[in-house]
Every structure is written in C-alpha cells, then in structure tokens.
Design an enzyme around this catalytic site. Structure first.
Site, PDB file in Angstrom:
ATOM      1  N   ARG A  85      32.246  -5.318 -21.689  1.00 59.12           N
ATOM      2  CA  ARG A  85      32.427  -5.675 -20.430  1.00 59.12           C
ATOM      3  C   ARG A  85      32.581  -7.153 -20.509  1.00 59.12           C
ATOM      4  O   ARG A  85      31.941  -7.898 -21.269  1.00 59.12           O
ATOM      5  CB  ARG A  85      31.204  -5.212 -19.911  1.00 59.12           C
ATOM      6  CG  ARG A  85      31.016  -3.702 -19.512  1.00 59.12           C
ATOM      7  CD  ARG A  85      29.885  -3.326 -18.565  1.00 59.12           C
ATOM      8  NE  ARG A  85      30.591  -3.472 -17.268  1.00 59.12           N
ATOM      9  CZ  ARG A  85      29.876  -3.524 -16.018  1.00 59.12           C
ATOM     10  NH1 ARG A  85      28.638  -2.943 -16.164  1.00 59.12           N
ATOM     11  NH2 ARG A  85      30.220  -3.833 -15.008  1.00 59.12           N
ATOM     12  N   GLN A 195      25.381   1.041  -6.553  1.00 59.63           N
ATOM     13  CA  GLN A 195      24.033   0.767  -7.347  1.00 59.63           C
ATOM     14  C   GLN A 195      23.072   0.333  -6.062  1.00 59.63           C
ATOM     15  O   GLN A 195      21.765   0.361  -6.707  1.00 59.63           O
ATOM     16  CB  GLN A 195      24.443  -0.588  -8.115  1.00 59.63           C
ATOM     17  CG  GLN A 195      25.301  -0.413  -9.432  1.00 59.63           C
ATOM     18  CD  GLN A 195      26.776  -0.664  -9.216  1.00 59.63           C
ATOM     19  OE1 GLN A 195      27.272  -0.403  -8.331  1.00 59.63           O
ATOM     20  NE2 GLN A 195      27.429  -1.074  -9.880  1.00 59.63           N
ATOM     21  N   ASP A 235      25.658 -12.085 -12.686  1.00 51.53           N
ATOM     22  CA  ASP A 235      26.159 -11.699 -14.053  1.00 51.53           C
ATOM     23  C   ASP A 235      26.787 -12.678 -14.771  1.00 51.53           C
ATOM     24  O   ASP A 235      26.796 -12.688 -16.084  1.00 51.53           O
ATOM     25  CB  ASP A 235      27.479 -10.550 -13.690  1.00 51.53           C
ATOM     26  CG  ASP A 235      26.783  -9.197 -13.100  1.00 51.53           C
ATOM     27  OD1 ASP A 235      26.783  -9.402 -11.741  1.00 51.53           O
ATOM     28  OD2 ASP A 235      26.296  -8.477 -13.716  1.00 51.53           O
TER      29      ASP A 235
HETATM   30  O1  MRU Z   1      28.559  -3.481 -13.000  1.00 49.97           O
HETATM   31  P1  MRU Z   1      26.989  -3.644 -13.005  1.00 49.97           P
HETATM   32  O2  MRU Z   1      26.200  -2.334 -12.404  1.00 49.97           O
HETATM   33  O3  MRU Z   1      26.510  -3.881 -14.562  1.00 49.97           O
HETATM   34  O4  MRU Z   1      26.689  -4.731 -12.057  1.00 49.97           O
HETATM   35  C1  MRU Z   1      25.847  -5.901 -12.506  1.00 49.97           C
HETATM   36  C2  MRU Z   1      24.650  -5.830 -11.787  1.00 49.97           C
HETATM   37  O5  MRU Z   1      23.776  -5.222 -12.119  1.00 49.97           O
HETATM   38  C3  MRU Z   1      24.751  -6.854 -10.644  1.00 49.97           C
HETATM   39  O6  MRU Z   1      25.792  -7.236 -10.402  1.00 49.97           O
HETATM   40  C4  MRU Z   1      23.482  -7.506 -10.604  1.00 49.97           C
HETATM   41  O7  MRU Z   1      23.401  -7.863  -9.008  1.00 49.97           O
HETATM   42  C5  MRU Z   1      23.370  -8.644 -11.490  1.00 49.97           C
HETATM   43  S1  MRU Z   1      22.670  -7.973 -12.941  1.00 49.97           S
HETATM   44  C6  MRU Z   1      20.789  -8.076 -12.699  1.00 49.97           C
END
Ligand code: MRU
Length: 333
Positions: A85, A195, A235
């Site tokens: 990722r 999510q 992220d």
């Molecule tokens: O794509 P994901 O579900 O891995 O997304 C990341 C997240 O969980 C969010 O963007 C979050 O707000 C930041 S990570 C604690």
C-alpha cells in the site's frame, strides 16, 4: 469476548490478527505465518489503518526472513511488503526501521532481531496512541466545560482497530468517555469500504453514543451547529502539515472551516513524513474499481485525499497538540 482487543498478537512463529474484512458482521481471526500471507492481509485490508499496517509489516519482515536471511532475501522481503500500500507512511517507516536494524547484522542473527524490533514497534504504537488520547482530551474537556457535552465528528476508522491498540482520532474520545464527559460521535459511513461502520462497531462496544451518517450529510450537520469539533486520523502527514487521510476528509475540513468548527488530526509521530515537503508529494492510492460493486461506467477510486495544513486547527501526537505548521520540532534526531 472482551473489547478492545490488541489487534495483532504473537502466536508461536506466527501472528494473529482480526480479519477486518469480516467486521462488523463477524469477529474472525487470521493466523499469518509467512511473507505472502502478511502482504495479502495488508493488500486486501484484513489489516488496515496506518499504524496497524506498520506494525503488521514489521512482523511480516520477521515472518519473511528464513533462519538465515542473506541480503537478497532481506531486500526481497522489504520490497514485497513495501509494494502493498503506498499512502500509509507507517508501512514505509516501519520497513525502513527494520532495514536499519537488520541490514548491519549477520544473516543468522536477523530473524531473531526482526521479531524483537517488530515487538518494539507494536509496543511503541500502543503507548503512543494512549498518549494521543491524553493529549487530545483537554480540547474535548474545554468544549464540555462550555457546553456541558461534546459533539465530535469523525471520518473513516481511526479507532483501536486501525492501530495496535487505543486508536488515534478515537483515542481522545475514549479518554473523554472514561473521564465522564458526555460525548456523542457523528460517524460518517466512509464509502466505498464503509470503515465508518467499524468505528460505529467500536463505539457500540464501548457504550459511547454515536450516530452513523452518509458521508454527504456531514456539511448539513455542521451548518446546523450540531458538531463542536472534527477529529480524524492520518495516513501520512507532510512536513508542512498537509495531511492525507481517507478520501472525504478534505470535504469535511472545508465544511468545518466554513462553519468555524475546529478540525483536528490525531496521529503518532511515525505518521509524519518529514521527507515529504507538502501534500502534493504524497502518493495517493488508487484502489480497485471492484470496491464500487458492479457499475457499467468508468470508475475512479482514490482511497485518500489531502487536507491542506491551513484547514487544520491542530495535530495531536503522543508528544502534544500543536499547530499543523509547527511539526519541525517533532522530528526525531
Ligand atoms: O484504507 P484504510 O482503511 O487502511 O484507511 C486508513 C485509515 O484507517 C484511515 O484513513 C484513518 O483515518 C487513518 S489510520 C488511523
């Protein structure tokens, strides 16, 4: 089952994680035993959330190294995990840290050292997120002192599921609830992967009042004065404070500015990419169009967007709560 769980647990020569693709319908666990299984788990989002991805990748290095891991194997393991990722910088931060520790060691010493370092990364994430809760709490307490209660809006899932423990954006909410502050959370659904439903699931377990809303309803609730502050996770935070978070975050920040609602970002220092000058340099993950289901038209599916630092009232880390344009002081030596 007692919640919250620690999201990643060692189990002999393996690690066990909650399979987040099954939540909130079902609480299922996956045992990860090798490099391919870890890479798959990160790619398909059995584990997700920047801090948890970082810790899982660190364990993935340990699982990917054989008893004697030469340089070629180490490089291969780091490359496979690094390609899973792109946006969540904790993944790349954890791999760089593993590489710095392991590369100078003899092949025979690497596997054991990798387990030790992965364990340290997981432990540190747990401690950092507990501190984020404590450092974000005063902002919520101040609102409650004025209004008698706090209405918080969040986006995506930045609770304990997205980390090793405690969460990032949700950590101050847990701290407020534990301190007896009446708190209600507006939880946006977070299309296309929903999510937000994971956040709702967490808040239900914790007995924290919350309401799930469609992503596009966020502006209306802010306009109606029903939101005292927004707290989201991150992220990747660029050196100038521009913040990449789940797509839809930027629109919430714009609405928050229009309605004078303070907009906070909560993340560990490991989410700050000091080598990345600004938001334009943050790679944005484009995920499969299959996440939209069957649609007979062209689909674009960026998983993240970037909120400019100017829209952020403060960034909460394990160190403190500070303005988004003052991150330089957090840079590790
Ligand atoms: O794509 P994901 O579900 O891995 O997304 C990341 C997240 O969980 C969010 O963007 C979050 O707000 C930041 S990570 C604690």
């Amino acid at each position: 089952m007692t919640y919250p769980l620690r999201t990643i647990q060692e189990d002999g020569d393996a690690v066990v994680v909650l399979d987040q693709t099954q939540l909130p319908r079902e609480t299922a666990f996956v045992r990860l035993t090798n490099l391919e299984e870890v890479a798959h788990a990160i790619r398909v989002m059995q584990v997700r959330g920047a801090p948890l991805i970082g810790a899982t990748a660190a364990y993935g290095v340990a699982l990917g190294l054989g008893a004697a891991a030469d340089d070629a194997r180490l490089t291969h393991v780091l490359e496979v995990l690094g390609a899973t990722r792109p946006t969540a910088v904790n993944l790349h931060w954890a791999l760089a840290r593993m590489s710095a520790v392991l590369a100078p060691l003899a092949a025979a010493a690497r596997r054991q050292a990798a387990w030790r370092e992965a364990r340290a990364i997981a432990r540190e994430d747990e401690a950092a997120n507990a501190a984020i809760g404590a450092n974000g709490l005063p902002a919520l307490r101040a609102i409650a002192a004025r209004k008698g209660r706090v209405e918080v809006m969040t986006h995506c899932n930045a609770g304990w599921l997205a980390t090793v423990a405690h969460g990032t954006a949700i950590a101050p909410i847990y701290a407020a609830h534990a301190a007896g502050i009446p708190v209600h959370v507006w939880v946006s659904e977070t299309r296309p992967r929903n999510q937000g439903l994971l956040t709702a699931w967490e808040l239900r377990q914790a007995g924290i009042p919350h309401t799930v809303i469609a992503d596009n309803a966020a502006g209306l609730f802010m306009m109606q004065g029903k939101v005292d502050c927004v707290i989201v996770g991150a992220d990747r935070i660029a050196a100038n404070g521009d913040t990449a978070n789940k797509v839809g975050t930027y629109l919430k920040a714009l609405a928050a500015q229009a309605h004078e609602v303070p907009f906070y970002v909560a993340a560990p220092v490991s989410t700050i990419d000091f080598a990345c000058p600004d938001g334009a340099a943050i790679p944005i993950e484009e995920r499969s169009v299959d996440e939209f289901g069957a649609i007979d038209s062209k689909v674009a599916n960026p998983a993240f967007d970037v909120t400019p630092a100017a829209l952020i009232a403060g960034i909460v880390t394990e160190r403190d709560l500070r303005p988004a344009h003052e991150l330089a002081g957090l840079k590790p030596d």
